[in-house]
Design an enzyme around this catalytic site. Sequence first.
Site, mmCIF file in Angstrom:
data_model
loop_
_atom_site.group_PDB
_atom_site.id
_atom_site.type_symbol
_atom_site.label_atom_id
_atom_site.label_comp_id
_atom_site.label_asym_id
_atom_site.label_seq_id
_atom_site.Cartn_x
_atom_site.Cartn_y
_atom_site.Cartn_z
ATOM 1 N N GLY A 1 1.381 -10.880 10.078
ATOM 2 C CA GLY A 1 0.524 -9.748 10.641
ATOM 3 C C GLY A 1 0.582 -8.799 9.446
ATOM 4 O O GLY A 1 -0.349 -8.087 9.407
ATOM 5 N N GLY B 1 -0.916 -15.533 12.738
ATOM 6 C CA GLY B 1 0.115 -15.766 11.314
ATOM 7 C C GLY B 1 0.492 -14.416 10.855
ATOM 8 O O GLY B 1 0.776 -13.444 11.574
ATOM 9 N N VAL C 1 5.897 -3.713 14.443
ATOM 10 C CA VAL C 1 4.530 -3.950 14.937
ATOM 11 C C VAL C 1 3.845 -4.768 13.881
ATOM 12 O O VAL C 1 3.570 -4.462 12.917
ATOM 13 C CB VAL C 1 3.713 -2.632 15.325
ATOM 14 C CG1 VAL C 1 2.524 -2.834 15.655
ATOM 15 C CG2 VAL C 1 4.570 -1.891 16.017
ATOM 16 N N GLY C 2 3.465 -5.620 14.433
ATOM 17 C CA GLY C 2 2.269 -6.865 13.551
ATOM 18 C C GLY C 2 0.844 -6.506 13.767
ATOM 19 O O GLY C 2 0.684 -5.297 14.096
ATOM 20 N N ASP C 3 -0.127 -7.385 13.540
ATOM 21 C CA ASP C 3 -1.443 -7.021 13.280
ATOM 22 C C ASP C 3 -1.935 -7.074 14.793
ATOM 23 O O ASP C 3 -3.010 -6.580 14.987
ATOM 24 C CB ASP C 3 -2.186 -8.024 12.580
ATOM 25 C CG ASP C 3 -1.966 -9.357 13.060
ATOM 26 O OD1 ASP C 3 -0.642 -9.755 13.379
ATOM 27 O OD2 ASP C 3 -2.657 -10.352 12.673
ATOM 28 N N SER D 1 6.077 -17.959 21.769
ATOM 29 C CA SER D 1 5.388 -17.017 20.726
ATOM 30 C C SER D 1 4.668 -16.028 21.456
ATOM 31 O O SER D 1 4.113 -15.013 20.855
ATOM 32 C CB SER D 1 4.469 -17.679 19.927
ATOM 33 O OG SER D 1 3.160 -18.073 20.539
#
Length: 366
Positions: free
Chosen positions: A270, A268, A245-247, A85
């Site tokens: 994002g 989790g 793009v996530g958080d 991950s």
Amino acid sequence: MTSRRDFLKTSAGVGVGAAVGLGSAEPLRGAPAVRRSVVSPVAVASGNGLEAVATAVRNVSEGGDTLDAVVQGVNIVERDPGDSSVGFGGLPNLDGVVQLDSSVMHGPSRGAGAVACLEGIKTPSRVAVDVMRYTDHVLLVGEGAQRFAVSMGHQLEDLLTERSRRRWIEWRARMSSSDDYLTPEESGLRAPPFEDGDDYGLSLLDSHDGVRPLGTINCNVINADGDLSGVTTTSGLSYKIPGRVGDSPIVGAGLYVDNDVGACGSTGRGEAVIKTCGSHSVVELMRGGMSPTDACLEALRRIVTFTTEDRLRNAEGRPSFNVNYYAINKNGEYGGAAIYSGGRYAVCSDGETRHDDLAYLFERRG
Ligand code: GLY
């Protein structure tokens, strides 16, 4: 909720017993009027961060900088090919390319740095630190981020491992029954599991129920002076649309540190964290007087409210995904919470490195 605490004794708790309250003893005449040591060092992280929190507390207890401490902690996971991950060995995007996101915040200097969609660098958190320390910017993305990283001496490497490549090949083959990629069942060929029993995630992919691995590491620390720092780093949503793009690299979403108040980070889904400015919300709620755990729970309630899409809700109308927050306040109090029960987070405090249960909003069913 049954409390489960797995204790792992380490040498990390050097600072245990260092808690010296202001005014806990009458100052001697001629002695400094203010003692700087106000809290016992504490680090919290996502569940995959046991070594990270131990490293972070050990480093700050030896006098190290808070940001260097948490970054050294998460570097262990970023470099670990067994963690799918984060960093090296992280699951790739739809095209089979590993794209990494990370942000850092340094409480004492109010510094922030981040990278997104960074390819070919095992430790994006270190590049985020370089963005913070050596540029006038906060966030670099994609090719520009990579060119900056190389210019700063970071090594370009292939981040796919044999395991992560096999998982992606399986995913691609199962995307559609009408394309030209053959699943193991169609080809009659299936690679045996690795010696350690890892089946390339085939058990997960076999069900093909839409579950996609999503993992991240967040780590926050407070030192004996009450200074805070945090880092979040991830390979993001597996098989994501290239460029997603996530958080994690968004300051205020996947990470926020205010040295006057506290620090928070998330793992989790994002998208849900970005929409609610999650980590910033937690810190603001702590500023308003909430405990770290209550602040995390309240920010999670906002996510539930914001989840209006049917495709993201289960039969009970609740989110069909999970989000976790991990927080420390200026007093060294800490906590963590998730939307659903069953999660744990890593803590190093009072001489112990352990997993504590996350508080939660809803019991997980099934
Ligand atoms: N929280 C990690 C991500 O959504 O990319």
